[in-house]
Structures are given as structure tokens and as C-alpha cells.
Enzyme design. Sequence first.
Site, PDB file in Angstrom:
ATOM      1  CG  HIS A 205      -0.014   0.432   2.441  1.00 19.95           C
ATOM      2  ND1 HIS A 205       0.791  -0.834   2.917  1.00 19.95           N
ATOM      3  CD2 HIS A 205       0.394   1.656   3.169  1.00 19.95           C
ATOM      4  CE1 HIS A 205       1.450  -0.280   4.038  1.00 19.95           C
ATOM      5  NE2 HIS A 205       0.985   1.384   4.108  1.00 19.95           N
TER       6      HIS A 205
HETATM    7  C1  UD1 Z   1      -1.267   5.819   5.616  1.00 19.06           C
HETATM    8  C2  UD1 Z   1       0.281   6.475   6.417  1.00 19.06           C
HETATM    9  C3  UD1 Z   1       1.366   5.407   6.084  1.00 19.06           C
HETATM   10  C4  UD1 Z   1       0.332   4.359   7.058  1.00 19.06           C
HETATM   11  C5  UD1 Z   1      -0.733   3.622   6.460  1.00 19.06           C
HETATM   12  C6  UD1 Z   1      -1.071   2.757   7.042  1.00 19.06           C
HETATM   13  C7  UD1 Z   1       0.832   8.726   6.044  1.00 19.06           C
HETATM   14  C8  UD1 Z   1       2.171   9.275   4.676  1.00 19.06           C
HETATM   15  N1  UD1 Z   1       0.634   7.114   4.952  1.00 19.06           N
HETATM   16  O1  UD1 Z   1      -1.224   5.029   4.763  1.00 19.06           O
HETATM   17  O2  UD1 Z   1       2.286   5.753   6.327  1.00 19.06           O
HETATM   18  O3  UD1 Z   1       1.039   2.794   6.045  1.00 19.06           O
HETATM   19  O4  UD1 Z   1      -1.659   5.126   6.740  1.00 19.06           O
HETATM   20  O5  UD1 Z   1      -2.269   1.390   5.907  1.00 19.06           O
HETATM   21  O6  UD1 Z   1       0.502   9.515   7.055  1.00 19.06           O
HETATM   22  N2  UD1 Z   1      -9.085   5.126   2.575  1.00 19.06           N
HETATM   23  C9  UD1 Z   1      -9.872   4.709   2.577  1.00 19.06           C
HETATM   24  N3  UD1 Z   1     -10.361   4.172   3.983  1.00 19.06           N
HETATM   25  C10 UD1 Z   1      -9.916   4.777   5.050  1.00 19.06           C
HETATM   26  C11 UD1 Z   1      -9.002   5.597   4.938  1.00 19.06           C
HETATM   27  C12 UD1 Z   1      -8.229   5.747   3.519  1.00 19.06           C
HETATM   28  O7  UD1 Z   1     -10.437   4.432   2.143  1.00 19.06           O
HETATM   29  O8  UD1 Z   1     -10.545   4.789   6.285  1.00 19.06           O
HETATM   30  C13 UD1 Z   1      -7.984   5.726   1.009  1.00 19.06           C
HETATM   31  C14 UD1 Z   1      -8.501   6.696   0.367  1.00 19.06           C
HETATM   32  O9  UD1 Z   1      -9.200   6.637  -0.404  1.00 19.06           O
HETATM   33  C15 UD1 Z   1      -6.913   8.189   0.642  1.00 19.06           C
HETATM   34  C16 UD1 Z   1      -6.478   6.750   0.856  1.00 19.06           C
HETATM   35  O10 UD1 Z   1      -7.076   5.215   1.256  1.00 19.06           O
HETATM   36  O11 UD1 Z   1      -7.230   8.985  -0.643  1.00 19.06           O
HETATM   37  C17 UD1 Z   1      -4.919   7.576   1.554  1.00 19.06           C
HETATM   38  O12 UD1 Z   1      -4.643   7.236   2.438  1.00 19.06           O
HETATM   39  P1  UD1 Z   1      -4.411   8.168   3.668  1.00 19.06           P
HETATM   40  O13 UD1 Z   1      -4.753   7.952   5.118  1.00 19.06           O
HETATM   41  O14 UD1 Z   1      -3.855   9.038   3.196  1.00 19.06           O
HETATM   42  O15 UD1 Z   1      -3.087   7.236   3.809  1.00 19.06           O
HETATM   43  P2  UD1 Z   1      -2.284   5.353   3.203  1.00 19.06           P
HETATM   44  O16 UD1 Z   1      -2.071   5.633   1.843  1.00 19.06           O
HETATM   45  O17 UD1 Z   1      -3.626   4.749   4.060  1.00 19.06           O
HETATM   46  N1  UDP Z   2      -3.294  -5.883   9.408  1.00 18.80           N
HETATM   47  C1  UDP Z   2      -4.483  -5.259   9.808  1.00 18.80           C
HETATM   48  N2  UDP Z   2      -5.260  -6.225   8.262  1.00 18.80           N
HETATM   49  C2  UDP Z   2      -4.919  -6.673   7.061  1.00 18.80           C
HETATM   50  C3  UDP Z   2      -3.649  -6.230   7.380  1.00 18.80           C
HETATM   51  C4  UDP Z   2      -2.666  -5.437   7.749  1.00 18.80           C
HETATM   52  O1  UDP Z   2      -4.752  -5.855  10.248  1.00 18.80           O
HETATM   53  O2  UDP Z   2      -5.539  -6.522   6.193  1.00 18.80           O
HETATM   54  C5  UDP Z   2      -2.043  -5.011  10.038  1.00 18.80           C
HETATM   55  C6  UDP Z   2      -0.968  -5.595  10.350  1.00 18.80           C
HETATM   56  O3  UDP Z   2      -1.169  -6.614  11.316  1.00 18.80           O
HETATM   57  C7  UDP Z   2      -0.518  -5.220  10.993  1.00 18.80           C
HETATM   58  C8  UDP Z   2      -0.570  -3.541  10.379  1.00 18.80           C
HETATM   59  O4  UDP Z   2      -1.776  -4.335  10.596  1.00 18.80           O
HETATM   60  O5  UDP Z   2      -0.344  -4.868  11.872  1.00 18.80           O
HETATM   61  C9  UDP Z   2       0.299  -2.989   9.503  1.00 18.80           C
HETATM   62  O6  UDP Z   2       0.009  -1.540   8.794  1.00 18.80           O
HETATM   63  P1  UDP Z   2      -0.278  -1.223   7.492  1.00 18.80           P
HETATM   64  O7  UDP Z   2       0.621  -2.335   7.123  1.00 18.80           O
HETATM   65  O8  UDP Z   2      -1.380  -0.008   7.193  1.00 18.80           O
HETATM   66  O9  UDP Z   2       0.646  -0.288   7.589  1.00 18.80           O
HETATM   67  P2  UDP Z   2       2.409   0.535   8.248  1.00 18.80           P
HETATM   68  O10 UDP Z   2       2.581  -0.119   9.496  1.00 18.80           O
HETATM   69  O11 UDP Z   2       2.816  -0.329   6.399  1.00 18.80           O
HETATM   70  O12 UDP Z   2       2.637   1.866   8.409  1.00 18.80           O
END
Ligand code: UD1
Ligand code: UDP
Length: 363
Positions: A205
Amino acid sequence: MKISIILGTRPEIIKMSPVIRECEKQGLAYFILHTGQHYSYNLDKIFFEELELPEAKYNLDVGSGTHAEETGKMLIGIEKVLKEEKPGIVLVEGDTNTVLAGALAAVKSHIKVGHVEAGLRSYDRNMPEEINRVLADHVSDYLFAPTEKAKENLLRESIEESKIFVTGNTIVDAVYQNLEIAKREVDILKKLNLNSKEYFLVTAHRQENVDIKGRLKGILDGLELVYNKFNYPTIYPVHPRTKKKIREFGLEVPKGVELIEPLGFLEFLQLEANAKLVLTDSGGVQEETCILKVPCVTLRDNTERPETLEVGSNVLVGVNQNKISEGVKHMLNKDKNWKNPFGDGKAGNMITKILITSARHSN
Ligand code: UD1
Ligand code: UDP
């Protein structure tokens, strides 16, 4: 001393849960401020339910946007709450926009900042997370470094040693606390018709992977090659960012790869623990596979979790399909007798103890 725990995304909820549990256990005065960066049920509420966390006292509902939009809205909302609540310390965890906003709003309000998972460095400023973690570390008063290596990174940036505490990573606490619960309460293998150690698990992601068509295609091509060579079904709980981009770029999901909705922590942990191998670009998943003794292939060019490479649980392959396939082969042929470098599962307890002791000294 009142503690404000600021969180906003899936990994922060999971990794802060051991600290929240300790605050509850020790009867500390604290409240949770949720920025609302994640808001979909399966990226947010499901974790509060499964991990039995108290509801956030405040939810800013900032939602999604550009980095400036998200961070700006959070700063404004957090400052208001801090002004009213006047906590003695703000705790943030990790490297998201929520972490940057929480740390910055607190330091500007003259409130102490504690950064859980301090000192991680990929040394890649293309990652928004690298900027967030560097800035958060440099305004923090308590830097809870998960490993000695993280502490060394901080010392190299001239952060005072007296502010740094090596605690282990709270993800170890979360894994230990929830693995048995998962066994009792969920059966994701049955649900997906899988046998233990007979499937691969994928998550990807990261912005710098999935927002670039060529890189996302490289990952999907890699998964296709891996399926053709090794013939294990591949399960991919897909992050909404990635789902959106696959559609937008018109990319095909290869044969053998099953996209499913994001899972709760209990089901995901169980799926991870029973996987033959995991391919990922997630930070937390690199750590969890290391703790669970499951081989990991990381779809990135660098990592802020070099401990996993050193102990041999993980290999970096980038997004080239041949490199991905070679990485899988390499990891399948390796012994899985590495040691977990992320601590003994008592990080949450250590963090709260440090805070209690320092509050006593300053009274
Ligand atoms: C964010 C964090 C990343 C983390 C990830 C965990 C930043 C810069 N990035 O990335 O470090 O690894 O969370 O999963 O803070 N969206 C939904 N539902 C939600 C949230 C997001 O559909 O509840 C979709 C939206 O289209 C949104 C996109 O995901 O535009 C990205 O969401 P955003 O929170 O900006 O960044 P992540 O990729 O989730
Ligand atoms: N995770 C989860 N469900 C999923 C994918 C990941 O609960 O479908 C959990 C995973 O066990 C880990 C955390 O989400 O603890 C990792 O989050 P993510 O990969 O979104 O973010 P990052 O760690 O890269 O910031």
C-alpha cells in the site's frame, strides 16, 4: 500527569493498544484523540472492537486528502483539544501524518511529546513517512526507541542520550497478546478454504509503490511469476489506496491472486502466522513476520527495519518481477531459526513506567 494518546490509522491503533492497556491497568489519567485519518470500518473501528479499546474521547474526522490537507486540518483540531485538556504529555506512535501533526501541535503548545517507535530511518526522503518520523523525533522529549540500532540513529542526529529509552517495539506486545485470542475467536483459514503453510500472503500500500503505475504493475507481474513458479494460492487483503489505483490504472489482478477486503487484526495475524511466506511493503508486517518466524519478501528498495535483514527473516527485492521471484525462492530455502530483535513484549509496560517515574521526579 494527564496523557493524551493521539492516533489516526490502522497501525497506530494496533501498536498503541499495549500502551492504552497499561494506562488502564495502572489507572493513569489519559484520553484518546483520534484524528480520523483512517475512518473505514475495517481500517479503524474493527481494531477498537477486537482489541477492546475505549472509544476515543475526540475524533477530528479529518478524513483523506493531500498531505497538507490532512496535516493542516489535524494541526488545527489537535491544538484546540490540547488547549482545553491541557495534558502533561502527548504520545504518538510511528510515522504517519497523524504523528507529525500530533507532535507538532503539542510542542508548539509547550506540551511534552513522547514518540513511540522513535529512531527508525530508511534514509529515503521520497517516503512521506521518513519526513514524518525525522520531524517527530526532533521535537520529542521522550524517544522510545524499539532497538539499539534505532537509538544509534538518534544519537547520530545529535539527539540527547538522556531523552532516549530502548523499550522494544509494542508490536511484540500486541502479537503476543492477540495470537491466542485469535486461535480461540477466529478461523480465517477455514473461511478462505486454505491449509496452513500452503499459501502466500501479500500486502502492499505504500504511496511510492502503488501510486506509480509502473511500480504497481511490477508488483502484480511479480505475483504472477511467483504463482506460475511456486503454485501457492496468494491471498491479498487490499488497502483502499491500492484498490483505487489498480482500478484507475486499469491493471489486471493475475491468476492465482485472490484480492480480499482488509482484515481485522485477529484474522490477519492468524493468516500471517500460518502463511508459507509473506510479500509486503508494510512496515508492521516486516516486524510481525520476523516475530512469527514466517519468511518475508519486502517489495521495496530500502527499509527502516534493517534488523529483519540482519537476523535473516526478510529480504529486500524492490518491484522487479524476476527479483521478486528470486527473493521468494531464496526465503523458501532458508532456515527459520532467527531471533526476534524487537524485544520481549513488555514495551507498553516499560513506556508507562518511564512516564510515571519522570512525572514523580518533576513533582
Ligand atoms: C497511511 C500512512 C502510512 C501507513 C498507512 C497505514 C501517511 C502519510 N501514510 O497511508 O504511513 O502505512 O496509513 O495503513 O500518513 N482510505 C479509505 N478509508 C480510510 C482511509 C483511507 O478508503 O479509512 C483511502 C482513501 O482513498 C485515501 C487513501 O486510502 O485517499 C489513502 O489514505 P491516507 O490515510 O492518506 O494514506 P494511507 O495510504 O492510508
Ligand atoms: N493489518 C491488519 N489487516 C490487514 C492488513 C494489515 O490488521 O488486512 C495489520 C498488520 O497486522 C499490522 C498493521 O496492520 O499490524 C500494518 O499496517 P499497515 O501495513 O497498514 O501500515 P504500516 O505498518 O506499513 O505503517
